[in-house]
Scaffold this motif. Sequence first.
Motif, PDB file in Angstrom:
ATOM      1  N   SER A 132       0.850  -1.194   0.000  1.00 33.02           N
ATOM      2  CA  SER A 132       0.000   0.000   0.000  1.00 33.02           C
ATOM      3  C   SER A 132       0.883   1.239   0.000  1.00 33.02           C
ATOM      4  O   SER A 132       2.067   1.170   0.351  1.00 33.02           O
ATOM      5  CB  SER A 132      -0.902   0.011   1.238  1.00 33.02           C
ATOM      6  OG  SER A 132      -0.150   0.363   2.381  1.00 33.02           O
ATOM      7  N   GLU A 164       0.876   3.391   2.159  1.00 33.47           N
ATOM      8  CA  GLU A 164       1.241   3.631   3.559  1.00 33.47           C
ATOM      9  C   GLU A 164       2.315   2.665   4.064  1.00 33.47           C
ATOM     10  O   GLU A 164       2.680   2.701   5.240  1.00 33.47           O
ATOM     11  CB  GLU A 164       0.014   3.509   4.467  1.00 33.47           C
ATOM     12  CG  GLU A 164      -1.064   4.534   4.202  1.00 33.47           C
ATOM     13  CD  GLU A 164      -1.960   4.142   3.026  1.00 33.47           C
ATOM     14  OE1 GLU A 164      -2.088   2.938   2.723  1.00 33.47           O
ATOM     15  OE2 GLU A 164      -2.509   5.055   2.393  1.00 33.47           O
ATOM     16  N   ARG A 192      -7.506  -3.300  -6.339  1.00 33.28           N
ATOM     17  CA  ARG A 192      -8.356  -2.537  -5.423  1.00 33.28           C
ATOM     18  C   ARG A 192      -8.749  -3.466  -4.293  1.00 33.28           C
ATOM     19  O   ARG A 192      -9.061  -4.627  -4.520  1.00 33.28           O
ATOM     20  CB  ARG A 192      -9.597  -2.002  -6.127  1.00 33.28           C
ATOM     21  CG  ARG A 192      -9.282  -0.912  -7.111  1.00 33.28           C
ATOM     22  CD  ARG A 192     -10.500  -0.216  -7.658  1.00 33.28           C
ATOM     23  NE  ARG A 192     -11.639  -1.101  -7.855  1.00 33.28           N
ATOM     24  CZ  ARG A 192     -12.888  -0.691  -7.949  1.00 33.28           C
ATOM     25  NH1 ARG A 192     -13.186   0.579  -7.864  1.00 33.28           N
ATOM     26  NH2 ARG A 192     -13.861  -1.552  -8.145  1.00 33.28           N
ATOM     27  N   ARG A 210     -11.061  -3.699  -0.529  1.00 32.00           N
ATOM     28  CA  ARG A 210     -12.078  -3.110   0.336  1.00 32.00           C
ATOM     29  C   ARG A 210     -12.232  -3.968   1.582  1.00 32.00           C
ATOM     30  O   ARG A 210     -12.388  -5.178   1.495  1.00 32.00           O
ATOM     31  CB  ARG A 210     -13.417  -3.005  -0.390  1.00 32.00           C
ATOM     32  CG  ARG A 210     -14.492  -2.327   0.459  1.00 32.00           C
ATOM     33  CD  ARG A 210     -15.761  -2.119  -0.314  1.00 32.00           C
ATOM     34  NE  ARG A 210     -16.453  -3.398  -0.404  1.00 32.00           N
ATOM     35  CZ  ARG A 210     -17.476  -3.623  -1.214  1.00 32.00           C
ATOM     36  NH1 ARG A 210     -17.902  -2.696  -2.021  1.00 32.00           N
ATOM     37  NH2 ARG A 210     -18.057  -4.799  -1.232  1.00 32.00           N
ATOM     38  N   SER A 222     -17.986   1.220   2.167  1.00 26.27           N
ATOM     39  CA  SER A 222     -16.575   1.039   2.527  1.00 26.27           C
ATOM     40  C   SER A 222     -15.699   1.511   1.372  1.00 26.27           C
ATOM     41  O   SER A 222     -15.949   1.164   0.221  1.00 26.27           O
ATOM     42  CB  SER A 222     -16.272  -0.434   2.818  1.00 26.27           C
ATOM     43  OG  SER A 222     -17.004  -0.880   3.927  1.00 26.27           O
ATOM     44  N   PRO A 223     -14.682   2.320   1.678  1.00 23.05           N
ATOM     45  CA  PRO A 223     -13.846   2.855   0.592  1.00 23.05           C
ATOM     46  C   PRO A 223     -12.937   1.788  -0.014  1.00 23.05           C
ATOM     47  O   PRO A 223     -12.495   0.868   0.671  1.00 23.05           O
ATOM     48  CB  PRO A 223     -13.006   3.921   1.297  1.00 23.05           C
ATOM     49  CG  PRO A 223     -12.946   3.484   2.716  1.00 23.05           C
ATOM     50  CD  PRO A 223     -14.244   2.781   2.986  1.00 23.05           C
ATOM     51  N   TRP A 224     -12.674   1.918  -1.300  1.00 20.39           N
ATOM     52  CA  TRP A 224     -11.723   1.051  -1.992  1.00 20.39           C
ATOM     53  C   TRP A 224     -10.335   1.642  -1.828  1.00 20.39           C
ATOM     54  O   TRP A 224     -10.153   2.847  -1.932  1.00 20.39           O
ATOM     55  CB  TRP A 224     -12.060   0.931  -3.472  1.00 20.39           C
ATOM     56  CG  TRP A 224     -13.244   0.069  -3.747  1.00 20.39           C
ATOM     57  CD1 TRP A 224     -14.524   0.489  -3.957  1.00 20.39           C
ATOM     58  CD2 TRP A 224     -13.267  -1.355  -3.848  1.00 20.39           C
ATOM     59  NE1 TRP A 224     -15.343  -0.601  -4.188  1.00 20.39           N
ATOM     60  CE2 TRP A 224     -14.598  -1.742  -4.120  1.00 20.39           C
ATOM     61  CE3 TRP A 224     -12.295  -2.347  -3.733  1.00 20.39           C
ATOM     62  CZ2 TRP A 224     -14.973  -3.073  -4.282  1.00 20.39           C
ATOM     63  CZ3 TRP A 224     -12.674  -3.673  -3.890  1.00 20.39           C
ATOM     64  CH2 TRP A 224     -13.990  -4.024  -4.160  1.00 20.39           C
ATOM     65  N   GLN A 225      -9.352   0.800  -1.574  1.00 24.59           N
ATOM     66  CA  GLN A 225      -7.952   1.204  -1.485  1.00 24.59           C
ATOM     67  C   GLN A 225      -7.238   0.702  -2.734  1.00 24.59           C
ATOM     68  O   GLN A 225      -7.584  -0.341  -3.275  1.00 24.59           O
ATOM     69  CB  GLN A 225      -7.285   0.577  -0.257  1.00 24.59           C
ATOM     70  CG  GLN A 225      -7.974   0.877   1.044  1.00 24.59           C
ATOM     71  CD  GLN A 225      -7.430  -0.008   2.164  1.00 24.59           C
ATOM     72  OE1 GLN A 225      -6.339  -0.568   2.080  1.00 24.59           O
ATOM     73  NE2 GLN A 225      -8.211  -0.139   3.228  1.00 24.59           N
ATOM     74  N   TRP A 231      -3.737  -0.730  -4.168  1.00 26.35           N
ATOM     75  CA  TRP A 231      -2.477  -1.368  -3.790  1.00 26.35           C
ATOM     76  C   TRP A 231      -1.700  -1.672  -5.063  1.00 26.35           C
ATOM     77  O   TRP A 231      -2.287  -1.879  -6.125  1.00 26.35           O
ATOM     78  CB  TRP A 231      -2.725  -2.660  -3.021  1.00 26.35           C
ATOM     79  CG  TRP A 231      -3.283  -2.465  -1.645  1.00 26.35           C
ATOM     80  CD1 TRP A 231      -4.460  -1.867  -1.306  1.00 26.35           C
ATOM     81  CD2 TRP A 231      -2.695  -2.879  -0.423  1.00 26.35           C
ATOM     82  NE1 TRP A 231      -4.627  -1.881   0.047  1.00 26.35           N
ATOM     83  CE2 TRP A 231      -3.564  -2.503   0.627  1.00 26.35           C
ATOM     84  CE3 TRP A 231      -1.508  -3.532  -0.096  1.00 26.35           C
ATOM     85  CZ2 TRP A 231      -3.277  -2.760   1.961  1.00 26.35           C
ATOM     86  CZ3 TRP A 231      -1.225  -3.792   1.222  1.00 26.35           C
ATOM     87  CH2 TRP A 231      -2.108  -3.405   2.245  1.00 26.35           C
TER      88      TRP A 231
END
Length: 111
Positions: free
Chosen positions: A34, A36, A90, A92, A99-102, A104
Motif C-alpha cells: 500500500s 502507507e 483494489r 475493500r 466502505s472505501p476502496w484502497q 495497492w
Amino acid sequence: MRRAATVMAILVAAAWPLAPRLARADAIDGNWCSPEGKHFAIKGPTIVTGEGHRAEGDYRRHTFAYTIPAEEPSAGRPVFMVLIDETTLRLRVGAEESSPWQVWRRCDVTS
C-alpha cells in the motif's frame, strides 16, 4: 527457411527471461504494498497478512476474498480484492457498499 528459424530462436531466447513474470502478471498472486507501507502476499488460496498470519480465502485468478484472522485488529471483517491490471489491485475491508476502496500495487523487488 534457415534464416526464419534463426530469427525465431533469437526471439524466443530474448523473451525467455520474461516468461515467469508474464505468466504471473495476469493473476492476483504475489506480494502487494500500500502507499502507507503495508503489505501482504497471496499464493493461490493462501494469504499471509501484513501481521504475518496465514489465512485461507476464496481465490479466483483476478479476485481474492478472505476474513481477517482472529489474531488481528478488525478480526472477522471480510476483505475483497480485485485485480485491475498486472501491477494494481483494489481492496475493500468490510461488506458495506460505503466502505472505501484502497489502491495497492505490486511490491518492488529489492535485494
